[in-house]
Design a protein around this motif. Structure first.
Motif, short mmCIF file in Angstrom:
data_model
loop_
_atom_site.label_atom_id
_atom_site.label_comp_id
_atom_site.label_asym_id
_atom_site.label_seq_id
_atom_site.Cartn_x
_atom_site.Cartn_y
_atom_site.Cartn_z
N ILE A 45 53.01 35.74 23.89
CA ILE A 45 52.79 35.66 25.34
C ILE A 45 51.86 36.78 25.80
CG2 ILE A 45 53.92 35.91 27.57
CD1 ILE A 45 56.24 34.31 26.44
N LEU A 48 48.49 35.82 24.79
CA LEU A 48 47.98 34.79 25.70
C LEU A 48 47.50 35.44 26.99
CD1 LEU A 48 47.70 31.75 26.43
CD2 LEU A 48 49.99 31.89 27.39
N ALA A 49 48.28 36.41 27.48
CA ALA A 49 47.90 37.08 28.72
C ALA A 49 46.54 37.75 28.56
CB ALA A 49 48.97 38.11 29.11
N LEU A 52 43.88 35.13 28.48
CA LEU A 52 43.68 34.60 29.82
C LEU A 52 42.86 35.57 30.67
CD1 LEU A 52 47.21 33.16 30.58
CD2 LEU A 52 45.10 31.86 30.37
N PHE A 53 43.16 36.86 30.48
CA PHE A 53 42.44 37.86 31.26
C PHE A 53 40.94 37.74 31.01
CE2 PHE A 53 40.50 42.04 31.73
CZ PHE A 53 40.93 42.39 33.00
N GLY A 56 39.57 34.17 32.16
CA GLY A 56 39.58 33.89 33.59
C GLY A 56 38.86 34.94 34.41
N GLN C 123 40.23 40.12 39.53
CA GLN C 123 39.26 39.03 39.65
C GLN C 123 39.35 38.04 38.49
OE1 GLN C 123 35.77 41.51 40.41
NE2 GLN C 123 35.70 40.44 42.37
N VAL C 124 40.58 37.76 38.09
CA VAL C 124 40.78 36.67 37.15
C VAL C 124 41.09 35.45 38.01
CG1 VAL C 124 42.12 35.83 35.20
CG2 VAL C 124 41.71 38.26 35.47
N VAL C 125 40.30 34.40 37.85
CA VAL C 125 40.37 33.30 38.82
C VAL C 125 40.76 32.00 38.13
CG1 VAL C 125 38.71 34.34 40.39
CG2 VAL C 125 37.92 32.84 38.56
N PRO C 128 43.37 30.05 34.62
CA PRO C 128 43.77 31.24 33.85
C PRO C 128 44.36 32.32 34.75
CG PRO C 128 41.62 30.50 33.15
CD PRO C 128 41.98 29.67 34.33
N GLY C 129 43.82 32.48 35.92
CA GLY C 129 44.35 33.48 36.86
C GLY C 129 45.78 33.17 37.24
N LEU C 132 48.04 33.82 34.31
CA LEU C 132 48.22 35.25 34.10
C LEU C 132 49.20 35.82 35.14
CD1 LEU C 132 47.40 37.65 32.41
CD2 LEU C 132 45.45 38.02 33.92
N ILE C 135 52.61 34.98 34.06
CA ILE C 135 53.11 35.83 32.97
C ILE C 135 53.51 37.20 33.51
CG2 ILE C 135 52.44 37.01 30.84
CD1 ILE C 135 50.76 34.54 30.16
#
Lengths: 184, 536, 418
Positions: A45, A48-49, A52-53, A56, C123-125, C128-129, C132, C135
């Motif tokens: 996890i 994954l974070a 994702l960071f 994204g 600024q993660v959009v 995925p934002g 996140l 999480i």
């Protein structure tokens, strides 16, 4: 009196027992195979974070069509150029202007359409931006002239102007949260 | 403990007291595998306490533990909780069901022992994320039910089951446990119909053959003779005698249970009943009373109390006898019609009851009956002051307490009831249980009620105090002509003091008989069998 | 993986089958009873479902009065159904564990909001934002849920009022974190999030993205959707909500779910059977809090704006009111109650200002009305629950008696025949 003492003694021993059981807990944790599954899934996890960071993370690209001098070399602005990054629409960038484009992730592909010597040309360049870089300036003349990536791409450091505070709802009984997209 | 013992369970010199009230004295008990031991004794003889000790119930530890030793297969044990006892292979079926009403029989039988299926989520989140294996649950439950040899729908929700089936569910749960060695059955047949009871007795024999020992607590002595090979008779916290079931009789067991005073009491009773002429005029009539008192639910009680009479209400624990006064006096939600002295009494209204001349000595002395931090004077006179404006003198417009009268009255009752105390100013909590009970009675007497409810007046007090309390109640009834309704679990106590005794079974009156009737007949009523006379 | 999927599918199947069986049994009973009996049962049914019935009647009158085209009402209701379902469904598990309505879901909402604030600063959009943010919210929700659950174990029987008060208390902690610590201790870079004084988050946080920025608003809804007329049907959102429903159905079949149902019925019996009652109750609250955190993220991504200091406190009240409107009670709630409740409650919410305007010429009146209604519904449901519980107890004694008499009679006749 003696009763009190025994009560304290009991409390003390129970605290001790807790410590011991905690220690035992750690030992058994590393002995049981399912603990590794748990540990693994927590790590997954977290992994994954992190992914994702980076995936994204939003980057602003400033597509610049100004005459620019880099390392003593001058690149003059182009007459007509349109550009797209990744799968966005083509944007036309007139001479001496700068246009915005927002994208997520670190690996990108810029596609340029421009006219050189009366011929329409297309240039596709792949590049990466560091995750920490928020605003990236891309100098199109330098890119087309075939300059080094460190030359046509640079971090754009803007001085952020303080944004005025928006009016806020003070009364928590107002219950306007669902009324936001209503006519009044 | 190196040597292997022949005995499955040995209890050696067990003793126990609650706040100074001795309830068990030097009790020893030993059981071999496959034994069926009958444990008999009157209510309050110490059977339940003994079992609570065996199971390591919280009640025991919270009140200071116990004395003596418990050995299982030769090893000393001291269970910290009932689940420890379960691990050691001891199961118990309580008188009060511990079943979940919203679960089916299967779910209840396998509660917290459900067979499970692993899945990927449970690999991460642990065993509790396993799904239940319903098919396997069904199979195990049915196996246990078949072993017991009873008819029980395993998919029926327990809440909608008849009582007997609930009992079967409980027993099935215990015998479905894989390592069960000893099963304690507390009054398992009390709620069963005859046929069901027979089936149960047969299944006890089956269990015994399979090597499971059974401790069988019951009031139905015939059943002891039918299935047990050993009988342990308890009285007043002691084992009176161990008998071999084959060579004993009901009358022998009964004699040992009731003990010494049987004859004397019967004489006294004959004497008083000759003197008594009770008017055949009801002072209190109860119609279709129901009371929602947890553990003592009253379902439908119809009862007439005659003026000036001393009525006893008896029955087994949990059948609803205690619910009756608590319901009428408004301590628990109740419904139905109650007429007192020609007037309807509004239910759920304690004050109205008190002003119209009813009084109640609660079984819950510490909770409801007494103001523990107040003086005896205050305890005795408080209600009278509140309800009837007694002990008040008026000077101008302001009312003052009449301290002299208060002291005089309190002293009078302290003397009359032989309350052991330093002075009438002593605090109620400093008295022993028996003396507290006497203060409760004094408090009720001061109200000068027309009708007095006394609930379990002798519970938890020593024998000397018992006699005194009963005697003073009787005298009060005779001398001031106050109607008294006494609720008690001890039949002999009722038989020695009352004119008539009503027996409550399953939330309703199962019969009213004169106190001179034999114990056996009352016993029949207690277990819900109407006497031929009543049924016709 | 396929194993769990199979399990989930069978559990859903069982759920439907059970539902069908129950319905057909009900119908069977209905046919077999006389008309008088049925009338009595109808009365019973009406009394048991008084809250949904009031709302259906109200909506039936208010929709025409409001003058709104039906399609636009439907569109708004669909939007709100997508927005609120996850939040309302997060309330179901504590009810199963006998802990009543979890006013402490506000805590989860706070965790979700903190996640979103951090993510929008980084600024993660887009999706995925949101993931996140989810999480990040998990550990915060677990800690808050553990705290709340432990407190509730110290106040057994008074869970609801205690969780309500905990949510107020935690609101103070939340304000401390967001208003003072963010920007000073917790690094926040974006000036558009911070108050002009340099620390603390602004009253409103916008997820829509400004000046061409991508933002997170509706990223979930727009990822995969189609339109029916003017109504947008967001498939991904629907899938996530469906997944949660499957999870809840599956959860009921797990050991933990069974333990929770046991604890919910009788803590003492459960304890005697060796179930760790306190731990089970804490787990119920933790699961609910984590789900509420996810729910809040879905909710806010649909809204596009966060009202930093108010959103969470309002959402608890509205979610609970919606669930109760759907016919749930303190001790019993299911997925159907959640969806029916959201539809009815939000229909009322949408139309009442218009209806007020058309009826009296004051939209304000409608606004006040719906506030009054949401608190009123909670009060009414709580009172009704007590009344019903008492009535049931009274009946219980009576019914038991009748049942036993019947049994006795049966036995006698059996004996006569024999």
């Amino acid at each position: 009196m003696s009763e009190n003492v025994s009560v304290f003694a009991k409390a003390g021993s129970s605290i001790k027992a807790k410590f011991i059981s905690f220690g035992n807990g750690i030992v058994t944790f590393f002995k049981t195979p399912s603990s590794y599954v748990k540990l693994g899934s927590v790590l997954a996890i977290i992994g994954l974070a992190i992914v994702l960071f980076f995936v994204g993370k939003e980057h602003q690209f400033l597509l610049d069509n100004n005459t620019i001098e880099i390392n003593g070399k001058s690149y003059s602005s182009l007459n007509l150029v349109s550009a797209k990054i990744d799968n966005s629409d083509f944007i036309e960038i007139p001479r001496r202007t700068r246009m915005n484009n927002f994208q997520t992730g670190q690996s990108h592909k810029i596609t340029l359409n421009y006219i050189e010597n009366g011929q329409e040309k297309e240039l596709v360049t792949k590049f990466k931006v560091p995750a920490s870089e928020k605003n990236t300036l891309i100098s199109l003349p330098a890119l087309i002239a075939g300059a080094d990536q460190s030359e046509w791409m640079s971090e754009f450091l803007s001085v952020q102007a303080p944004v005025p505070d928006e009016p806020a709802v003070e009364d928590d009984m107002a219950m306007d949260m669902d009324g936001m997209d209503m006519a009044f | 403990m190196a040597e292997k013992s022949d005995y499955l369970l040995e209890m050696k010199n067990i003793s126990k007291d609650y706040n100074g009230n001795v309830v068990l004295k030097d009790v020893s008990l030993s059981i071999k595998p496959g034994d069926v031991v009958g444990l008999v004794g009157e209510n309050g003889a110490g059977k339940s306490t003994l079992m609570n000790i065996l199971f390591g119930m919280n009640v025991i530890r919270d009140t200071g533990g116990y004395g003596g030793k418990i050995l299982i297969e030769g090893n000393e044990v001291n269970f910290a909780s009932p689940s420890d006892a379960l691990k050691a292979g001891i199961g118990m079926v309580h008188q009060e069901f511990s079943l979940l009403p919203g679960f089916t029989a299967t779910e209840n039988i396998l509660l917290n022992r459900e067979p499970q299926n692993k899945n990927i989520i449970s690999q991460v989140f642990g065993k509790r994320a396993n799904t239940l294996n319903r098919k396997e649950m069904q199979r195990v439950a049915l196996l246990a039910i078949t072993k017991l040899g009873v008819e029980l729908n395993s998919e029926m929700v327990v809440g909608s089951m008849p009582v007997g089936h609930k009992q079967f569910t409980e027993i099935s749960r215990e015998i479905s446990k894989p390592n069960i060695k000893l099963l304690v059955l507390d009054e398992p047949t009390a709620v069963l119909a005859e046929k069901e009871a027979e089936a149960l007795l047969r299944s006890i024999e089956n269990l015994s053959k399979a090597g499971i020992a059974v401790i069988f607590i019951t009031h139905r002595l015939q059943e002891i003779l039918d299935v047990c090979n050993k009988v342990v008779v308890m009285r007043d916290g002691m084992v009176v005698k161990e008998l071999v079931a084959k060579s004993t009789s009901i009358s022998e067991m009964a004699k040992l249970m009731v003990g010494r005073e049987v004859k004397a009491q019967e004489n006294a009773e004959d004497e008083t009943s000759k003197l008594r002429v009770v008017e055949n005029k009801p002072i209190l009539s109860i119609r279709n009373l129901w009371v929602d008192m947890p553990g003592e639910i009253v379902k439908n009680v119809n009862l007439d109390v005659m003026k000036g009479e001393f009525l006893g209400i008896g029955g087994l624990a949990g059948q609803g006898k205690i619910g009756i006064p608590n319901g009428i006096m408004g301590l628990y939600t109740a419904g139905g019609k109650v007429t007192f002295d020609g007037k309807d009494i509004p239910l759920n209204n304690p004050r109205e009851c008190l002003t119209s001349g009813l009084a109640f000595v609660s079984e819950d002395r510490r909770g409801v009956g007494l103001l523990l931090d107040e003086s005896l004077e205050w305890n005795v006179t408080f209600s009278a002051m509140q309800i009837h404006n007694k002990f008040l003198k008026k000077i101008g417009f302001i009312k003052f307490r009449d301290n002299k009268a208060i002291k005089k009255t309190t002293d009078k009752y302290i003397e009359q009831l032989q309350v052991k105390c330093t002075s009438s100013k002593q605090k109620a909590k400093e008295l022993s249980g028996g003396n507290q009970q006497k203060i409760c009675l004094a408090k009720a007497f001061v109200l000068e009620p027309k009708l007095l409810f006394v609930s379990e007046p002798t519970r938890g007090i020593d024998i000397g105090a018992k006699a005194l309390v009963l005697e003073s109640l009787k005298r009060y009834n005779r001398e001031s002509g106050t109607t008294i309704v006494m609720i008690s679990s001890e039949l002999e106590e009722l038989r020695s003091s009352c004119d008539r005794i009503a027996i409550i079974s399953d939330g309703a009156v199962s019969g009213i008989l004169p106190a001179s009737t034999s114990s056996e007949e009352f016993g029949m009523l207690m277990v819900g069998n109407k006497t031929p006379k009543e049924a016709s | 993986m396929s194993n769990i999927f199979k399990n989930a599918v069978t559990s859903v199947k069982d759920g439907f089958k059970g539902f069908g069986d129950r319905q057909s049994k009900k119908f069977h009973d209905f046919v077999n009873r006389g008309p008088k009996e049925n009338l009595k049962n109808l009365g019973e049914f009406a009394l048991n479902n008084i809250v949904p019935i009031i709302f259906i009647v109200f909506c039936a009158f208010a929709i025409p009065i409001s003058g709104q085209p039906f399609s636009s009402v439907v569109r708004d209701v669909v939007t709100r159904l997508m927005r609120n379902s996850f939040l309302v469904l997060s309330l179901l598990i504590p009810i199963m564990a006998g802990m009543g309505l979890n006013f402490g879901m506000t805590l989860g909402a706070m965790a979700g909001q903190i996640g979103l604030i951090l993510v929008s600063d980084w600024q993660v959009v887009g999706i995925p934002g949101l993931m996140l943010a989810a999480i990040i919210s998990i550990p915060i929700s677990i800690v808050l849920g553990w705290f709340c659950g432990t407190m509730l174990n110290k106040a057994k029987g008074r869970e609801m009022v205690t969780s309500y008060m905990i949510s107020f208390f935690m609101n103070g902690v939340y304000q401390l974190v967001v208003l003072y610590m963010m920007g000073s201790i917790i690094p926040i870079a974006s000036n558009s999030l911070l108050l002009p004084r340099g620390y603390g988050i602004r009253n409103t946080v916008n997820f829509a993205g400004t000046k061409g920025s991508l933002g997170m608003r509706k990223s979930l809804d727009n990822f995969w959707s189609f339109n029916i007329g003017t109504i947008q049907i967001p498939i991904l959102t629907i899938l996530i909500i469906a997944l949660l429903c499957i999870f809840i159905l599956w959860f009921k079949k797990t050991k933990l779910g069974q333990d929770m149902r046991a604890v919910g019925q009788d803590m003492e019996v459960a304890r005697e059977a060796g179930i760790k009652v306190e731990r089970t109750r804490v787990l119920a609250i933790i699961i609910s809090t984590v789900l509420a955190g996810f729910g809040m993220i879905i909710y806010l991504s649909n809204m596009g704006t966060l009202n930093t200091y108010n959103s969470h406190s309002q959402i608890g009240m509205f979610s609970i009111a919606a669930l109760l409107v759907g016919g749930a009670s303190v001790s019993k709630a299911n997925i159907r109650n959640a969806f029916l409740g959201i539809i009815l409650f939000h229909t009322m919410f949408i139309v009442s200002p218009y209806a007020g305007k058309n009826l009296i010429g004051e939209a304000q009146l409608g606004e006040y009305f719906r506030v009054f209604v949401s608190y009123g519904v909670i009060t009414l449901s709580l009172v009704l629950y007590e009344v019903k519980a008492r009535r049931a107890k009274g009946h219980q004694a009576k019914e038991l008696k009748e049942a036993q008499e019947k049994m006795l009679k049966n036995k006698e006749t059996a004996e006569v025949i024999a």
